[in-house]
Design an enzyme around this catalytic site. Sequence first.
Site, short mmCIF file in Angstrom:
data_model
loop_
_atom_site.label_atom_id
_atom_site.label_comp_id
_atom_site.label_asym_id
_atom_site.label_seq_id
_atom_site.Cartn_x
_atom_site.Cartn_y
_atom_site.Cartn_z
CG LEU A 8 -1.84 -1.20 1.37
CD1 LEU A 8 -2.81 -0.98 2.53
CD2 LEU A 8 -2.60 -1.49 0.08
CB ALA A 9 2.77 2.89 -2.01
NE ARG A 15 1.33 13.05 10.41
CZ ARG A 15 1.40 11.97 11.19
NH1 ARG A 15 2.02 12.03 12.35
NH2 ARG A 15 0.88 10.83 10.79
CG ASP A 102 4.00 4.36 5.17
OD1 ASP A 102 3.78 3.15 5.39
OD2 ASP A 102 3.21 5.27 5.48
CD GLU A 152 -7.73 1.60 12.60
OE1 GLU A 152 -6.89 2.51 12.48
OE2 GLU A 152 -7.41 0.40 12.64
CG ASN A 376 58.74 12.98 -7.47
OD1 ASN A 376 58.03 13.96 -7.29
ND2 ASN A 376 59.41 12.40 -6.49
CE1 TYR A 386 36.81 22.56 -22.19
CE2 TYR A 386 36.89 24.23 -20.48
CZ TYR A 386 36.21 23.58 -21.52
OH TYR A 386 34.94 23.98 -21.83
CB SER A 404 57.74 22.74 -7.63
OG SER A 404 58.05 21.67 -6.78
C1 UD1 Z 1 -3.44 1.83 9.72
C2 UD1 Z 1 -4.34 0.78 10.38
C3 UD1 Z 1 -4.06 0.76 11.89
C4 UD1 Z 1 -2.58 0.48 12.13
C5 UD1 Z 1 -1.73 1.50 11.38
C6 UD1 Z 1 -0.29 1.11 11.48
C7 UD1 Z 1 -6.40 0.68 9.12
C8 UD1 Z 1 -7.79 1.13 9.03
N1 UD1 Z 1 -5.70 1.11 10.15
O1 UD1 Z 1 -3.82 3.08 10.26
O2 UD1 Z 1 -4.84 -0.25 12.51
O3 UD1 Z 1 -2.32 0.55 13.53
O4 UD1 Z 1 -2.08 1.52 9.99
O5 UD1 Z 1 0.49 2.14 10.92
O6 UD1 Z 1 -5.94 -0.06 8.28
N2 UD1 Z 1 -3.08 3.75 2.24
C9 UD1 Z 1 -3.45 3.64 0.93
N3 UD1 Z 1 -4.70 4.03 0.55
C10 UD1 Z 1 -5.58 4.56 1.44
C11 UD1 Z 1 -5.19 4.68 2.79
C12 UD1 Z 1 -3.93 4.25 3.15
O7 UD1 Z 1 -2.68 3.18 0.09
O8 UD1 Z 1 -6.72 4.89 1.02
C13 UD1 Z 1 -1.72 3.33 2.62
C14 UD1 Z 1 -0.85 4.44 3.13
O9 UD1 Z 1 -0.11 5.01 2.09
C15 UD1 Z 1 0.02 3.74 4.14
C16 UD1 Z 1 -0.84 2.61 4.65
O10 UD1 Z 1 -1.84 2.42 3.70
O11 UD1 Z 1 1.17 3.17 3.55
C17 UD1 Z 1 -1.43 2.93 6.01
O12 UD1 Z 1 -2.21 4.09 5.90
P1 UD1 Z 1 -2.36 5.09 7.11
O13 UD1 Z 1 -3.25 6.19 6.70
O14 UD1 Z 1 -1.02 5.42 7.62
O15 UD1 Z 1 -3.13 4.14 8.12
P2 UD1 Z 1 -3.56 4.52 9.57
O16 UD1 Z 1 -4.88 5.18 9.51
O17 UD1 Z 1 -2.47 5.17 10.27
#
Ligand code: UD1
Length: 456
Positions: A8-9, A15, A102, A152, A376, A386, A404
């Site tokens: 997931l990215a 921040r 991440d 959550e 040397n 150049y 030198s």
């Molecule tokens: C999520 C978890 C939480 C866990 C935490 C750990 C859920 C609902 N919650 O929370 O239980 O403790 O991670 O860090 O899963 N991402 C997407 N698409 C989206 C949302 C997120 O790709 O629509 C990706 C983000 O880029 C990230 C990862 O998913 O790499 C986690 O997303 P983030 O928003 O950090 O999750 P949290 O709400 O912090």
Amino acid sequence: MKITTIILAAGKGTRMCSDIPKVLHKISNRPLLHHVYDMSNQLENNSIKIVVGHAADQVTDALKHFKADWVEQKQQLGTGHAVQQVSDQIADSDTVLILYGDVPLLKLATVKLLINNVNDRSLALLTVDLANPAGYGRIVRDASGQVIKIVEEKDATAIEKQINEVNTGIMAVQGKQLKKWLGSLNNSNVQGEYYLTDIIEMAVGDQVQIITSQPETEDEVLGVNNRIQLSHLERVYQREQAYSLMEQGVTLKDPMRFDQRGTIENLGQDIEIDINVILEGKNSIGNNVKIGANTSIKNSAIGDNVEILANCVIENAVIGQGSRIGPFARLRPESVLANNVHIGNFVEIKKSSIASGSKINHLSYIGDTTMGSNVNIGAGTITCNYDGVNKFRTVIEDGAFIGSDSQLVAPVTIGKNATIGAGSTITKDSPADQLTLSRAKQTSLAGWQRPVKMEK
Ligand code: UD1
Ligand code: CA
């Protein structure tokens, strides 16, 4: 068993306060997502799917060499929604591994354990106990200790918020079941998101057991949300590399003041590295090499018994056995030094080959030069390579001695065992075995007097 890894990215990373998408920020010069990819790429029989959304083009462009399928999540509606985007690419019999782009320092062994805990009656979840669990999803267990759901932070009751065991977000689950549960997700929660974490309660409802495991260290599952966390994980990563080098026979004067941003292809023994040394790219380092403080070395090969003194900058260079470099020397790309070459302080070498036993000890620039052995080069020698438009080569044959403060205006050849008188500007080839010099004749005026101060 076939594995599908979903990374997931798609998140924004607000921040980081950056124009660069979060997963492209770097640890050890490699994007966060690259670390996750490299780790998962070591799993056999694995196909990798990366969910991108925010700045998707920038991310896929930067990492287009990955052997992975890129899946776009146009709107970021939650982690469950992100995984849903891959649903139709998952086979029923797959073991699906979910990772975050991440969370860069997760270890292969930790992930393998998760994968081994999955079957059609069990789901594997990676959890961790945190002294301060704020912000994370909490692991809720029943009286017998079985996991029953994840709640959550924002949806948690005051009592649930006291739970220290949190969801890392990393899990492994059977394909068929995952697809079924993904189809039943809804967004009726405080954040209005589709939570992947809701599948835990669904699994329990389907009599699927939740098997939890924990990483060896907390750092493995830490994510990067801001640059302070980024720097923390950089230091963790660097410490691990430093310790691994020490285990292989390298002395590091201070493992906390050492950075390796790349790989070491050949590593000798009894290497001694002083503080604030940076090794970048692909290097190889022979036996008994000493590297002085504040030196940076990139994409270079360093032979046995080489001594590099403090404050050197070395890039794309080859240094032969027994050579001595620095302090304050700069070896620029394509500097190839044979054995027992001495490069001293304030010397710059570029695109030059220097044969064995030659010495350039002080304040010189040697560029586009082919130098023989046992040459040397006196202090302050400059190869004028150049003319403002084109570059030309200088050839200095074996045994030559350059006085030198000489300038060698290329193209020019200094013959074997030739001597160049100090202060010469050499524009024509200088024959072997002869003294060549070009300088105004020295004169002394006998009756000359110093000027005296004029009366006002
Ligand atoms: C999520 C978890 C939480 C866990 C935490 C750990 C859920 C609902 N919650 O929370 O239980 O403790 O991670 O860090 O899963 N991402 C997407 N698409 C989206 C949302 C997120 O790709 O629509 C990706 C983000 O880029 C990230 C990862 O998913 O790499 C986690 O997303 P983030 O928003 O950090 O999750 P949290 O709400 O912090
Ligand atoms: Ca997060």
